[in-house]
Design a protein around this motif. Structure first.
Motif, short mmCIF file in Angstrom:
data_model
loop_
_atom_site.label_atom_id
_atom_site.label_comp_id
_atom_site.label_asym_id
_atom_site.label_seq_id
_atom_site.Cartn_x
_atom_site.Cartn_y
_atom_site.Cartn_z
N ALA A 376 56.45 17.37 24.92
CA ALA A 376 57.64 18.36 24.55
C ALA A 376 58.63 18.50 25.70
CB ALA A 376 56.84 19.70 24.43
N LEU A 377 58.01 18.35 27.17
CA LEU A 377 59.03 18.31 28.34
C LEU A 377 59.67 17.06 28.61
CD1 LEU A 377 56.99 20.45 31.09
CD2 LEU A 377 58.45 21.04 29.10
N GLN A 378 58.99 15.90 28.14
CA GLN A 378 59.76 14.65 27.94
C GLN A 378 60.84 14.70 27.25
OE1 GLN A 378 56.77 11.47 27.59
NE2 GLN A 378 57.18 10.95 29.61
N ARG A 379 60.86 15.29 25.90
CA ARG A 379 61.84 15.71 25.00
C ARG A 379 63.04 16.37 25.70
NH1 ARG A 379 57.62 15.65 21.22
NH2 ARG A 379 57.50 17.81 21.22
N VAL A 380 62.78 17.35 26.35
CA VAL A 380 63.85 17.99 27.17
C VAL A 380 64.67 17.13 28.12
CG1 VAL A 380 64.16 20.07 28.44
CG2 VAL A 380 62.64 20.17 26.59
N TYR A 381 63.53 16.57 28.93
CA TYR A 381 64.10 15.56 29.86
C TYR A 381 65.06 14.54 29.53
CZ TYR A 381 64.09 12.97 34.39
OH TYR A 381 64.47 12.36 35.36
N GLY A 382 64.52 14.19 28.29
CA GLY A 382 65.37 13.11 27.53
C GLY A 382 66.72 13.50 27.07
N THR A 383 67.10 14.67 27.01
CA THR A 383 68.44 15.24 26.99
C THR A 383 69.38 14.71 27.96
OG1 THR A 383 68.17 17.23 27.83
CG2 THR A 383 67.45 16.98 25.47
N ASN A 384 69.05 14.28 29.04
CA ASN A 384 69.88 13.92 30.34
C ASN A 384 70.65 15.21 30.78
OD1 ASN A 384 70.54 12.01 32.07
ND2 ASN A 384 72.67 11.63 31.13
N GLU A 385 70.01 16.45 30.44
CA GLU A 385 70.64 17.55 30.97
C GLU A 385 70.11 18.14 32.28
OE1 GLU A 385 73.20 19.21 29.65
OE2 GLU A 385 73.29 18.65 27.75
N PHE A 386 68.99 17.60 32.80
CA PHE A 386 68.20 18.08 33.67
C PHE A 386 67.73 17.03 34.77
CE2 PHE A 386 67.22 20.47 30.00
CZ PHE A 386 67.74 21.74 30.64
N VAL A 387 67.50 17.37 36.11
CA VAL A 387 67.01 16.81 37.35
C VAL A 387 65.66 16.53 37.05
CG1 VAL A 387 66.82 16.46 39.57
CG2 VAL A 387 69.18 17.31 38.58
N LYS A 388 64.99 17.94 36.58
CA LYS A 388 63.74 17.80 36.68
C LYS A 388 63.40 18.82 35.69
CE LYS A 388 61.88 18.99 40.74
NZ LYS A 388 61.75 18.79 41.89
N VAL A 389 62.21 18.63 34.91
CA VAL A 389 61.57 19.60 34.15
C VAL A 389 60.16 19.50 34.12
CG1 VAL A 389 61.45 20.32 31.53
CG2 VAL A 389 63.29 19.08 32.44
N THR A 390 59.68 20.78 34.76
CA THR A 390 58.06 20.47 34.97
C THR A 390 57.49 22.07 34.34
OG1 THR A 390 58.36 21.78 37.22
CG2 THR A 390 58.23 19.43 36.99
N TYR A 391 56.14 22.21 34.51
CA TYR A 391 55.72 23.51 34.13
C TYR A 391 54.37 24.08 34.93
CZ TYR A 391 51.65 20.95 32.24
OH TYR A 391 50.27 20.47 31.97
N GLN A 392 54.12 25.32 34.68
CA GLN A 392 52.73 25.80 35.44
C GLN A 392 52.38 26.74 34.36
OE1 GLN A 392 54.17 27.93 38.91
NE2 GLN A 392 53.18 29.47 38.21
N LEU A 393 51.01 26.97 34.33
CA LEU A 393 50.32 27.96 33.33
C LEU A 393 49.76 29.14 34.22
CD1 LEU A 393 48.04 25.15 31.43
CD2 LEU A 393 50.42 26.30 30.79
N ASP A 394 49.72 30.20 33.56
CA ASP A 394 49.11 31.55 34.18
C ASP A 394 48.53 32.08 33.35
OD1 ASP A 394 50.52 31.37 37.17
OD2 ASP A 394 52.34 31.10 35.98
N PRO A 395 47.16 32.56 33.73
CA PRO A 395 46.46 33.43 32.83
C PRO A 395 47.25 34.86 32.42
CG PRO A 395 45.15 32.76 34.63
CD PRO A 395 46.44 32.43 35.06
N VAL A 396 47.02 34.99 31.31
CA VAL A 396 47.55 36.67 30.96
C VAL A 396 46.47 36.99 29.78
CG1 VAL A 396 50.12 36.24 31.02
CG2 VAL A 396 48.91 35.62 28.83
N ILE A 397 46.56 38.17 29.39
CA ILE A 397 45.74 38.78 28.64
C ILE A 397 45.50 37.88 27.06
CG2 ILE A 397 44.86 40.77 27.06
CD1 ILE A 397 45.99 42.63 29.27
#
Length: 730
Positions: A376-397
């Protein structure tokens, strides 16, 4: 002498006291000496650590702490999470290192329009108020950051690395202060990305308020830091090579490596002296980027470690004698998927969150795997709109929060392309993109092609809704054209046209796109010889057209799988000249790539053009010939000259057999047949048939294909040599 009973008791008590005094102190057994594994940096050579770990597992070595730098930090983190050497080896061998290390995106994940840009331009750079802005590194690290995030999924909810099955730290370097930074808290994959951020190759990482690069530039072998964690015994694995000797410093590369190593040599010597067992794997021929040698490097690491087998086994046996003090390490539970309950975005200023969600194309909320998020993030990065697109996960209820972290590109970009062929010589293409000029989501583009066939196009597009864009465009073309008689060029002239259009564009899944537009066209041409009388095709026209495009080639040039197609239906009418009546123009291009083996692929194609009407304007007749793409009504034909055949209708069947004989080197056998006719009653006339073939040597370079073709046809009296350098820029 006989002892009385009280004396017997005293002697027995004294003997028992001596016996217990000679026993080991059981309280000391509660504090078995702690062992740390220290892994140095070294690029691909650091994969040798995995081979060493296999031997440590074999001897039963208890490891309590792990510390590493650069590649040592990545292998060390996997080991600290509880992975075994077999799991690590499988991950390394299955890794697409070229994609990970270059931020390459599968072509299927690129936005439809960006695919076209990649086939024209080989470099782009931002323009800011301060002038041209060069990147802080060749690779922003989107792919490797997201790969590391997937690798460390079992630890997504751990923010203190002491809570890993084996307490862990890695080293980064503060590029501002020139100090080492111990990374033992935070998001684990961010720490790894910072520790291996080789300057100029990868962009620095901002973490804990510091700008960090590869820790190896200050401390590439953190044995002292492992001792400070509480280690009593240190097993060090150092894959760094020794300093070059005087007679080895004969190249710029060796001198630069020497300078880099000198800055940390004192630290290396001190840390090596702290090791109780020092293992130094070497793989001849391996360099920082030799990931293609991964299997050999891991085997060499194991081989060198086996040279220390007896002392490793002796130490492991001694440590394992402490009763109840060596417990098996429990790996972190595997996490195949997480329930993404919340999604937030950071770094978005000019691009809307809705646009990013659209490109991600993920269900939400939903159970997602690392692969789901990565693609999914490769599709976002593949728009050529971004220098970098990364993520992190955080626990929630009842789930996790997915934070999509973006860094937008500068809004104003200049793209550069170049092309040369031996027909029209050199051309330079420049494109300027200006985003959010008047309204959020809009894009203004100006394309300029400088060469013998100059081209200028200006367009303004706005994202209307979901996958729809509408826009205005103006375009000017000047093209050299020719007439032939019996395969001999007899006349030349210059064709010019000026177009203004309004269009609506829709894309689906980044594979399909459709256009619907209305054009106002002014076309005229002039001969290069004064004694040639020509009919007045100079005219203003109103055109209505629809176009459907498909593109899922795996790569361009030299695709080995996928399809590319284009179907255009155009209604043409002149509102000034009475000599030009309404006409219907159909153009079709279809090409497929079929893999036959690892080196061979087949590429059948069908190309056709049909013009229906009493009078057909010059630019909308169908022309065959040459290998280039110079204007909209030209169909390439192997074996004939540029524009050699002109007719109202033409059909071309072509098959290319492509052979990759070395990395990026290709031979392609091209064969085609054609029918070119003005009316369908002439279809069976032998004079409307043409056949040709050619052989092309090609090299896929960073600036596009470099090709040399030798070809001929049934209508040619001599072979034709065609040279093409770079991407086609029309």
């Amino acid at each position: 002498m006989r002892f009385r009973t009280p004396y017997k008791r005293r002697i027995i008590i004294l003997l028992l006291a001596c016996f217990f005094a000679l026993l080991p102190d059981l309280s000391s057994a509660q504090s078995r000496p702690k062992v740390a594994l220290v892994l140095s940096g070294g690029g691909a050579a650091g994969l040798a650590h995995i081979g060493v770990i296999r031997v440590l597992e074999e001897v039963g070595m208890p490891v309590d702490y792990v510390a590493g730098t650069s590649m040592g930090s990545i292998v060390g983190a996997m080991y600290a999470m509880g992975m075994n050497s077999h799991e690590m080896k499988q991950l390394v061998l299955e890794m697409d290192w070229e994609s990970v290390l270059t931020d390459a995106v599968p072509r299927s994940d690129l936005s439809f329009e960006y695919k076209g840009e990649l086939e024209k331009y080989f470099y782009d750079f931002p323009i800011t108020k301060e002038g041209v802005h060069l990147p802080a590194g060749l690779v922003a690290g989107t792919n490797i950051t997201n790969m590391l995030a997937g690798l460390t999924w079992p630890a997504y909810n751990i923010r203190n690395f002491n809570q890993l099955p084996r307490p862990y730290l890695c080293i980064g370097a503060d590029i501002v202060k020139g100090e080492q930074v111990i990374l033992s808290t935070g998001v684990l994959h961010d720490a790894l990305r910072a520790s291996m951020a080789i300057p100029t190759a990868f962009t620095p990482v901002e973490l804990h308020g510091k700008l960090l690069v590869d820790g190896g530039f200050i401390n590439n072998f953190p044995a002292e830091e492992a001792k400070n964690m509480g280690a009593d015994i240190i097993i060090g694995v150092d894959v760094q090579r020794d300093l070059y000797e005087k007679n080895e410093l004969k190249s710029v590369v060796s001198i630069m490596k020497q300078i880099s190593s000198l800055t940390r040599e004192d630290v290396n010597i001190r840390n090596r002296e702290l090791c109780d067992i020092l293992i130094r794997p070497r793989t001849p021929g391996a360099s920082t980027m030799s990931f293609g040698m991964a299997d050999e490097i891991m085997r060499d690491g194991e081989r060198i470690a086996r040279g220390h087998f007896s002392e490793l086994k002796k130490l492991a046996d001694q440590l394992n004698r402490y009763p109840g003090q060596t417990k098996p390490v429990q790996p972190l539970p595997k996490v195949d998927s997480v329930y993404v309950k919340e999604m937030v975005f950071t770094g978005l200023e000019h691009v809307s969150p809705d646009y990013v969600k659209l490109k991600m194309n993920l269900p939400f909320p939903a159970w997602l795997t690392p692969k789901d998020i990565y693609r999914a993030l490769q599709r976002v990065y593949g728009t050529n709109e971004f220098v970098k697109v990364t993520y992190q996960l955080d626990p929630v209820i009842d789930g996790v929060r997915l934070t999509v972290r973006t860094e937008e590109k500068e809004q104003n970009l200049v793209h550069i392309g170049a092309h040369f062929d031996n027909l029209f010589n050199a051309s330079l293409l420049a494109r300027a993109n200006f985003k959010n000029t008047w309204k959020k989501g809009d894009q203004l583009s100006i394309d300029l092609n400088l060469g013998e066939n100059p081209h200028l196009r200006s367009s303004y597009y706005f994202l209307f809704k979901d996958k729809n864009q509408y826009g205005l465009a103006a375009e000017f073309n000047r093209i050299y054209a020719y007439d032939y008689l019996d395969g001999r060029r007899i006349r030349s002239y210059i064709y010019r046209d000026l177009l203004v259009e309004f269009l609506l564009r829709t894309t689906w899944r980044e594979i399909y796109a459709s256009d619907f537009g209305i054009q106002s066209e002014l076309a005229w041409f002039s001969p290069n010889v004064s004694d040639w009388e020509i009919d007045a095709f100079n005219s203003r026209m109103i055109n209505i057209y629809g176009q459907l495009r498909l593109d899922n080639f795996n790569r361009v040039p030299y695709p080995t799988s996928g399809q590319k197609a284009e179907l255009t239906v155009r209604g043409v009418n002149s509102f000034i000249s009475g000599k030009i009546h309404p006409a219907l123009i159909l153009d079709m291009r279809y090409r497929q790539a079929i893999p036959l083996s690892e080196k061979f692929s087949l590429q059948p194609s069908l190309m056709a053009g049909f013009a229906f009407g009493d009078t057909i304007p010059y630019p909308y007749r169908t022309y065959l010939g040459g290998l280039g793409y110079y204007h909209k009504s030209l169909i390439p034909f192997v074996g004939s000259e540029y524009m050699e055949r002109a007719s109202n209708h033409a059909i071309v069947l072509r098959t290319d057999l492509q052979y990759r004989f070395r990395n990026n080197h290709y031979f392609t056998l091209k064969c085609n047949v054609a029918k070119a006719f003005d009316s369908f009653d002439k279809f069976l006339d032998p004079k409307t048939s043409l056949a040709g073939m050619g052989l092309t040597y090609g090299y896929s370079s960073p600036v596009g294909p470099l090709e040399l073709t030798l070809m001929g046809s049934t209508g040619s009296k001599k072979p034709i040599i065609f040279i093409n350098l770079g991407y086609w820029i029309r």
